[in-house]
Design a protein around this motif. Structure first.
Motif, PDB file in Angstrom:
ATOM      1  N   ILE A   5       0.837  -1.203   0.000  1.00  0.00           N
ATOM      2  CA  ILE A   5       0.000   0.000   0.000  1.00  0.00           C
ATOM      3  C   ILE A   5       0.875   1.258   0.000  1.00  0.00           C
ATOM      4  O   ILE A   5       0.544   2.252  -0.673  1.00  0.00           O
ATOM      5  CB  ILE A   5      -0.954  -0.024   1.208  1.00  0.00           C
ATOM      6  N   ALA A   6       1.985   1.215   0.721  1.00  0.00           N
ATOM      7  CA  ALA A   6       2.903   2.362   0.708  1.00  0.00           C
ATOM      8  C   ALA A   6       3.381   2.644  -0.709  1.00  0.00           C
ATOM      9  O   ALA A   6       3.424   3.800  -1.153  1.00  0.00           O
ATOM     10  CB  ALA A   6       4.088   2.084   1.625  1.00  0.00           C
ATOM     11  N   MET A   7       3.732   1.597  -1.447  1.00  0.00           N
ATOM     12  CA  MET A   7       4.195   1.775  -2.830  1.00  0.00           C
ATOM     13  C   MET A   7       3.056   2.226  -3.740  1.00  0.00           C
ATOM     14  O   MET A   7       3.250   3.066  -4.627  1.00  0.00           O
ATOM     15  CB  MET A   7       4.824   0.476  -3.336  1.00  0.00           C
ATOM     16  N   MET A   8       1.850   1.682  -3.524  1.00  0.00           N
ATOM     17  CA  MET A   8       0.697   2.127  -4.304  1.00  0.00           C
ATOM     18  C   MET A   8       0.434   3.612  -4.085  1.00  0.00           C
ATOM     19  O   MET A   8       0.096   4.349  -5.010  1.00  0.00           O
ATOM     20  CB  MET A   8      -0.540   1.304  -3.925  1.00  0.00           C
ATOM     21  N   GLY A   9       0.599   4.064  -2.858  1.00  0.00           N
ATOM     22  CA  GLY A   9       0.351   5.466  -2.542  1.00  0.00           C
ATOM     23  C   GLY A   9       1.298   6.414  -3.233  1.00  0.00           C
ATOM     24  O   GLY A   9       0.948   7.580  -3.492  1.00  0.00           O
ATOM     25  N   LEU A  10       2.497   5.937  -3.549  1.00  0.00           N
ATOM     26  CA  LEU A  10       3.491   6.770  -4.225  1.00  0.00           C
ATOM     27  C   LEU A  10       3.282   6.807  -5.729  1.00  0.00           C
ATOM     28  O   LEU A  10       4.018   7.496  -6.438  1.00  0.00           O
ATOM     29  CB  LEU A  10       4.901   6.262  -3.899  1.00  0.00           C
ATOM     30  N   ASP A  11       2.303   6.056  -6.224  1.00  0.00           N
ATOM     31  CA  ASP A  11       1.946   6.042  -7.644  1.00  0.00           C
ATOM     32  C   ASP A  11       3.134   5.656  -8.529  1.00  0.00           C
ATOM     33  O   ASP A  11       3.349   6.242  -9.598  1.00  0.00           O
ATOM     34  CB  ASP A  11       1.394   7.408  -8.069  1.00  0.00           C
ATOM     35  N   LEU A  12       3.878   4.652  -8.077  1.00  0.00           N
ATOM     36  CA  LEU A  12       4.964   4.125  -8.899  1.00  0.00           C
ATOM     37  C   LEU A  12       4.363   3.378 -10.092  1.00  0.00           C
ATOM     38  O   LEU A  12       3.288   2.788  -9.995  1.00  0.00           O
ATOM     39  CB  LEU A  12       5.842   3.197  -8.074  1.00  0.00           C
ATOM     40  N   LYS A  13       5.074   3.407 -11.215  1.00  0.00           N
ATOM     41  CA  LYS A  13       4.554   2.848 -12.454  1.00  0.00           C
ATOM     42  C   LYS A  13       5.271   1.543 -12.806  1.00  0.00           C
ATOM     43  O   LYS A  13       6.444   1.359 -12.462  1.00  0.00           O
ATOM     44  CB  LYS A  13       4.742   3.839 -13.595  1.00  0.00           C
ATOM     45  N   PRO A  14       4.590   0.636 -13.536  1.00  0.00           N
ATOM     46  CA  PRO A  14       5.262  -0.595 -13.986  1.00  0.00           C
ATOM     47  C   PRO A  14       6.574  -0.277 -14.691  1.00  0.00           C
ATOM     48  O   PRO A  14       6.639   0.629 -15.534  1.00  0.00           O
ATOM     49  CB  PRO A  14       4.236  -1.212 -14.945  1.00  0.00           C
ATOM     50  N   GLY A  15       7.603  -1.016 -14.303  1.00  0.00           N
ATOM     51  CA  GLY A  15       8.919  -0.797 -14.871  1.00  0.00           C
ATOM     52  C   GLY A  15       9.813   0.120 -14.057  1.00  0.00           C
ATOM     53  O   GLY A  15      11.036   0.118 -14.230  1.00  0.00           O
ATOM     54  N   ASP A  16       9.232   0.902 -13.155  1.00  0.00           N
ATOM     55  CA  ASP A  16      10.059   1.722 -12.271  1.00  0.00           C
ATOM     56  C   ASP A  16      10.940   0.814 -11.419  1.00  0.00           C
ATOM     57  O   ASP A  16      10.475  -0.234 -10.927  1.00  0.00           O
ATOM     58  CB  ASP A  16       9.189   2.572 -11.344  1.00  0.00           C
ATOM     59  N   GLU A  17      12.181   1.198 -11.218  1.00  0.00           N
ATOM     60  CA  GLU A  17      13.114   0.384 -10.440  1.00  0.00           C
ATOM     61  C   GLU A  17      13.082   0.758  -8.963  1.00  0.00           C
ATOM     62  O   GLU A  17      13.079   1.949  -8.609  1.00  0.00           O
ATOM     63  CB  GLU A  17      14.532   0.552 -10.993  1.00  0.00           C
ATOM     64  N   VAL A  18      13.059  -0.264  -8.134  1.00  0.00           N
ATOM     65  CA  VAL A  18      13.050  -0.080  -6.685  1.00  0.00           C
ATOM     66  C   VAL A  18      14.202  -0.894  -6.107  1.00  0.00           C
ATOM     67  O   VAL A  18      14.254  -2.114  -6.270  1.00  0.00           O
ATOM     68  CB  VAL A  18      11.706  -0.539  -6.076  1.00  0.00           C
ATOM     69  N   ILE A  19      15.113  -0.217  -5.427  1.00  0.00           N
ATOM     70  CA  ILE A  19      16.306  -0.862  -4.866  1.00  0.00           C
ATOM     71  C   ILE A  19      16.015  -1.330  -3.448  1.00  0.00           C
ATOM     72  O   ILE A  19      15.490  -0.574  -2.623  1.00  0.00           O
ATOM     73  CB  ILE A  19      17.492   0.127  -4.849  1.00  0.00           C
ATOM     74  N   THR A  20      16.376  -2.581  -3.161  1.00  0.00           N
ATOM     75  CA  THR A  20      16.243  -3.087  -1.796  1.00  0.00           C
ATOM     76  C   THR A  20      17.308  -4.140  -1.528  1.00  0.00           C
ATOM     77  O   THR A  20      18.070  -4.521  -2.410  1.00  0.00           O
ATOM     78  CB  THR A  20      14.821  -3.632  -1.540  1.00  0.00           C
ATOM     79  N   ALA A  21      17.355  -4.605  -0.296  1.00  0.00           N
ATOM     80  CA  ALA A  21      18.410  -5.518   0.144  1.00  0.00           C
ATOM     81  C   ALA A  21      18.153  -6.953  -0.314  1.00  0.00           C
ATOM     82  O   ALA A  21      17.005  -7.425  -0.305  1.00  0.00           O
ATOM     83  CB  ALA A  21      18.533  -5.477   1.663  1.00  0.00           C
ATOM     84  N   ASP A  22      19.230  -7.622  -0.684  1.00  0.00           N
ATOM     85  CA  ASP A  22      19.164  -9.028  -1.089  1.00  0.00           C
ATOM     86  C   ASP A  22      18.999  -9.946   0.125  1.00  0.00           C
ATOM     87  O   ASP A  22      18.443 -11.034   0.012  1.00  0.00           O
ATOM     88  CB  ASP A  22      20.451  -9.379  -1.843  1.00  0.00           C
TER      89      ASP A  22
END
Length: 376
Positions: free
Chosen positions: A67-84
């Motif tokens: 929901i946090a990501m939905m609220g930011l209106d990120l679009k398909p294909g946008d890159e999101v960096i996170t820990a492996d």
């Protein structure tokens, strides 16, 4: 000796039984099961505790991230960096939203996301960074927020394991983890430092407009009944779980203190052993709240030690045995093994011992003696 549990929720409950039962009974008596007064009370109480403008409760921690990501209106294909090196929920929601997960390595000491690795991973398509405050220890938020500002990126804090932890900035200012990014998500899964007796979660933000959007998303996109203004989901914290959390929240600092004290005792007992690296932390600070107490076992049989402890009735676990970049669901030709030297080493070395608010000295001695007995 009392039976050792990985997480002893029964003993914890016994101490708060009267208050918890009364809170649950209130929900049953008033029939306010969804969005009742206890949910709103918990929301306000948690806002005050964290020092954040908006807490939006939801059904679980994974929903909170999505929901946090939905609220930011990120679009398909946008890159999101996170820990492996973390639990799969963090990357799972990125993939579910058809965003592009970009997994990066972590730091050896903190086991949190590597700042250098983030820098190398940023591209013109990068839109957000998701630091995970792993095992209860705050990630390097000063550096992450500086990077985000420089590249116009969102920061979504995954605070599922570190609620109540403090972050001490390089300026010396102290704030609660989860209120520094643009938005944060947490989980109230029963074993968490602040856990309910079912599923639950919440989103935090200081952004008024984002909070408004998220409040619609969690309730089918509605601000007015049967008027659907945004695409939403059905994700609400039920009143019974809010009642449990209202009882536990005033005890959270005490619970985290008990965990740090247990960790300090573990560290003393295991100090100096050639095959053990204990987690580093300052016992006088609250920057590590020990959702897990995780050792590194070096130049020794980690899996053999795991079996030895389990044979002696000591529950323990490997968090996490397989890197996310090696998981079938998230394998990607972009990833090369040389990108993840620390993660690949950690999955071979880490071992988490029992950690909860009810550990006593006799149990800690038996656990640590058993570890040393195997390693000699």
């Amino acid at each position: 000796m009392k039976k050792i549990q990985m997480v002893d929720l029964k003993s914890q409950y016994d101490k708060i039984k009267v208050a918890v039962n009364a809170s649950i009974q209130d929900v049953l008596d008033t029939n306010t099961y969804i969005n009742g007064p206890l949910v709103h009370q918990f929301q306000k109480n948690l806002e005050t505790y964290l020092g954040v403008k908006h807490v939006i409760p939801c059904a679980n921690g994974t929903d909170a991230l999505q929901i946090a990501m939905m609220g930011l209106d990120l679009k398909p294909g946008d890159e999101v960096i996170t820990a492996d090196f973390t639990f799969a929920a963090t990357v799972e929601v990125i993939a579910l939203l058809q965003l592009t997960p970009v997994l990066v390595d972590v730091e050896m000491d903190s086991m949190n996301i590597s700042i250098d690795a983030i820098k190398k991973a940023i591209t013109p398509k990068t839109k957000a960074i998701v630091p995970v405050h792993l095992f209860g220890r705050a990630a390097n938020m000063d550096a992450i927020m500086e990077l985000a500002a420089a590249h116009n990126l969102y920061v979504i804090e995954d605070n599922a394991q570190a609620i109540g932890a403090d972050y001490i900035s390089k300026s010396g200012a102290k704030t609660k983890v989860g209120v520094m990014g643009h938005v944060a998500a947490t989980s109230f899964f029963p074993s968490k430092n602040l856990g309910c007796y079912g599923d639950g979660g919440a989103i935090f933000t200081n952004d008024d407009a984002l909070a408004h959007t998220i409040r619609g998303i969690v309730n089918h996109g509605m601000y007015e009944r049967y008027h659907h203004d945004v695409v939403g989901v059905n994700s609400r914290l039920d009143s019974i779980q809010a009642g449990v959390l209202n009882v536990k929240l005033p005890l959270l600092n005490e619970y985290n203190k008990a965990r740090r004290e247990a960790a300090a005792k573990y560290n003393v007992a295991l100090a100096g052993h050639a095959n053990i690296i204990t987690p580093s932390f300052n016992p006088d600070e609250n920057d590590h709240v020990f959702h897990q107490y995780t050792l590194r076992i070096i130049n020794a049989d980690r899996n053999g030690l795991l079996q030895h402890l389990q044979d002696k009735g000591i529950p323990c676990a490997i968090y996490y045995p397989i890197p996310l970049h090696s998981q079938k669901a998230y394998v990607d030709v972009r990833y090369k093994e040389e990108y993840f030297p620390v993660t690949n080493q950690l999955v071979q070395e880490v071992l988490s011992l029992p950690m909860h608010t009810e550990l006593d000295d006799e149990q800690i001695k038996f656990i640590t003696d058993s570890v040393i007995e195997f390693l000699k």
